[in-house]
Design a protein around this motif. Sequence first.
Motif: not given
Length: 126
Positions: A82-111
């Motif tokens: 859910q995206m509210n108060s959208l800004k021009p800088e939010d313009t992008a292609m948005y992707y969802c992805a799955t990862a095997l790590f659990d809590d505390g994993g490096p969620w920011w790392d697309d690798n």
Amino acid sequence: QVQLVESGGGSVQAGGSLRLSCAASGYRYNYFSLAWFRQAPGKEREGVAAIYTGSGSTVYADSVKGRFTISRDNDKNTLYLQMNSLKPEDTAMYYCATALFDDGGPWWDDNEYNYWGQGTQVTVSS
């Protein structure tokens, strides 16, 4: 065969809202942590938000905190953003992805992500 299909993108004016969906199939849905990433033209892909499979806790990029909300519906095998108060800088292609790590994993790392959707475009005009 794991499949992730995003939808819900579109064009909105600044201050508007959109809700993205990511329908998942081909695996036991609650086995993975899930995230949303985005990529604007000429920029690197960046993590937007993630939800951990174990605790269900959520994390957000500083740029979207307080404006975006990630959630999942295990019965529907669907991830949302859910995206509210959208800004021009939010313009992008948005992707969802799955990862095997659990809590505390490096969620920011697309690798760390093993499956990706095809993306849905979000365009915010000023």
